[in-house]
Scaffold this motif. Structure first.
Motif, PDB file in Angstrom:
ATOM      1  N   GLN A   1       5.702  22.733  20.470  1.00 54.67           N
ATOM      2  CA  GLN A   1       5.538  23.622  21.617  1.00 54.67           C
ATOM      3  C   GLN A   1       4.591  22.982  22.622  1.00 54.67           C
ATOM      4  N   ASP A   2       5.010  22.884  23.851  1.00 55.24           N
ATOM      5  CA  ASP A   2       4.158  22.395  24.933  1.00 55.24           C
ATOM      6  C   ASP A   2       4.357  23.329  26.124  1.00 55.24           C
ATOM      7  N   PRO A   3       3.535  24.372  26.224  1.00 51.98           N
ATOM      8  CA  PRO A   3       3.735  25.365  27.276  1.00 51.98           C
ATOM      9  C   PRO A   3       3.472  24.831  28.684  1.00 51.98           C
ATOM     10  N   TYR A   4       2.876  23.659  28.813  1.00 53.95           N
ATOM     11  CA  TYR A   4       2.567  23.101  30.129  1.00 53.95           C
ATOM     12  C   TYR A   4       3.623  22.112  30.620  1.00 53.95           C
ATOM     13  N   ALA A   5       4.495  21.649  29.748  1.00 55.54           N
ATOM     14  CA  ALA A   5       5.455  20.607  30.099  1.00 55.54           C
ATOM     15  C   ALA A   5       6.360  21.019  31.254  1.00 55.54           C
ATOM     16  N   GLU A   6       6.907  22.216  31.215  1.00 55.25           N
ATOM     17  CA  GLU A   6       7.803  22.668  32.279  1.00 55.25           C
ATOM     18  C   GLU A   6       7.081  22.699  33.629  1.00 55.25           C
ATOM     19  N   HIS A   7       5.854  23.155  33.651  1.00 56.48           N
ATOM     20  CA  HIS A   7       5.084  23.228  34.896  1.00 56.48           C
ATOM     21  C   HIS A   7       4.796  21.834  35.449  1.00 56.48           C
ATOM     22  N   PHE A   8       4.523  20.903  34.568  1.00 57.91           N
ATOM     23  CA  PHE A   8       4.261  19.519  34.959  1.00 57.91           C
ATOM     24  C   PHE A   8       5.493  18.920  35.635  1.00 57.91           C
ATOM     25  N   VAL A   9       6.661  19.145  35.054  1.00 61.06           N
ATOM     26  CA  VAL A   9       7.914  18.616  35.598  1.00 61.06           C
ATOM     27  C   VAL A   9       8.244  19.282  36.937  1.00 61.06           C
ATOM     28  N   ARG A  10       8.104  20.578  37.007  1.00 64.80           N
ATOM     29  CA  ARG A  10       8.445  21.306  38.234  1.00 64.80           C
ATOM     30  C   ARG A  10       7.510  20.968  39.399  1.00 64.80           C
ATOM     31  N   ALA A  11       6.313  20.488  39.110  1.00 62.05           N
ATOM     32  CA  ALA A  11       5.348  20.162  40.169  1.00 62.05           C
ATOM     33  C   ALA A  11       5.663  18.845  40.868  1.00 62.05           C
ATOM     34  N   ALA A  12       6.494  18.014  40.272  1.00 66.19           N
ATOM     35  CA  ALA A  12       6.825  16.710  40.850  1.00 66.19           C
ATOM     36  C   ALA A  12       8.174  16.779  41.558  1.00 66.19           C
ATOM     37  N   PRO A  13       8.212  16.516  42.857  1.00 63.33           N
ATOM     38  CA  PRO A  13       9.474  16.596  43.608  1.00 63.33           C
ATOM     39  C   PRO A  13      10.571  15.673  43.067  1.00 63.33           C
ATOM     40  N   ALA A  14      10.213  14.542  42.517  1.00 61.00           N
ATOM     41  CA  ALA A  14      11.215  13.581  42.040  1.00 61.00           C
ATOM     42  C   ALA A  14      12.065  14.115  40.902  1.00 61.00           C
ATOM     43  N   CYS A  15      11.565  15.102  40.178  1.00 65.01           N
ATOM     44  CA  CYS A  15      12.318  15.595  39.023  1.00 65.01           C
ATOM     45  C   CYS A  15      12.544  17.104  39.068  1.00 65.01           C
ATOM     46  N   ALA A  16      12.485  17.674  40.233  1.00 63.88           N
ATOM     47  CA  ALA A  16      12.666  19.118  40.379  1.00 63.88           C
ATOM     48  C   ALA A  16      14.038  19.588  39.892  1.00 63.88           C
ATOM     49  N   HIS A  17      15.028  18.707  39.891  1.00 61.65           N
ATOM     50  CA  HIS A  17      16.383  19.088  39.466  1.00 61.65           C
ATOM     51  C   HIS A  17      16.643  18.798  37.988  1.00 61.65           C
TER      52      HIS A  17
ATOM     53  N   ALA B   1       1.721   1.697  44.324  1.00 58.87           N
ATOM     54  CA  ALA B   1       1.695   2.687  45.394  1.00 58.87           C
ATOM     55  C   ALA B   1       2.722   3.793  45.191  1.00 58.87           C
ATOM     56  N   GLU B   2       3.489   3.719  44.110  1.00 58.83           N
ATOM     57  CA  GLU B   2       4.559   4.685  43.899  1.00 58.83           C
ATOM     58  C   GLU B   2       4.054   6.050  43.446  1.00 58.83           C
ATOM     59  N   GLY B   3       2.911   6.120  42.830  1.00 60.94           N
ATOM     60  CA  GLY B   3       2.373   7.383  42.368  1.00 60.94           C
ATOM     61  C   GLY B   3       3.085   7.911  41.146  1.00 60.94           C
ATOM     62  N   VAL B   4       2.987   9.208  40.947  1.00 58.11           N
ATOM     63  CA  VAL B   4       3.535   9.831  39.750  1.00 58.11           C
ATOM     64  C   VAL B   4       5.066   9.824  39.743  1.00 58.11           C
ATOM     65  N   ASP B   5       5.679   9.649  40.887  1.00 52.25           N
ATOM     66  CA  ASP B   5       7.141   9.666  40.969  1.00 52.25           C
ATOM     67  C   ASP B   5       7.794   8.329  40.656  1.00 52.25           C
ATOM     68  N   GLY B   6       7.041   7.340  40.251  1.00 51.85           N
ATOM     69  CA  GLY B   6       7.632   6.042  39.953  1.00 51.85           C
ATOM     70  C   GLY B   6       6.909   5.344  38.823  1.00 51.85           C
ATOM     71  N   GLY B   7       7.529   4.330  38.274  1.00 54.99           N
ATOM     72  CA  GLY B   7       6.908   3.529  37.223  1.00 54.99           C
ATOM     73  C   GLY B   7       6.565   4.347  35.996  1.00 54.99           C
TER      74      GLY B   7
END
Length: 78
Positions: free
Chosen positions: A41-57, A11-17
């Motif tokens: 080069q992965d131009p989408y990696a930064e966007h993927f990380v920024r979209a998840a609240p758990a790792c916004a920092h 039940a943790e979703g993308v922010d866990g496990g």
């Protein structure tokens, strides 16, 4: 087992496990992407990380990493 519905115990979703591991890998890919001497080069990696609240920092560029390349976690990942 006819008539039973599958139960999802994660039940943790993308922010866990495993999702959190994927985000950590994406963050390291983002750091590598923004390096001047990057090997990948992965131009989408930064966007993927920024979209998840758990790792916004989390850092996504080497300039955001305390101690840069000398950092035992972020500096050595990329």
């Amino acid at each position: 087992m006819a008539g039973t519905t599958p139960r999802h115990t994660d039940a943790e979703g993308v922010d866990g496990g495993v999702g959190l591991t994927a985000l950590l890998v994406a963050a390291s890919r983002a750091v590598e992407t923004h390096r001047h001497d990057s090997l990948a080069q992965d131009p989408y990696a930064e966007h993927f990380v920024r979209a998840a609240p758990a790792c916004a920092h989390w850092p996504v560029r080497i300039e955001e990493v305390p101690d840069g390349d000398d950092n035992p976690l972020w500096g050595r990942f990329a």
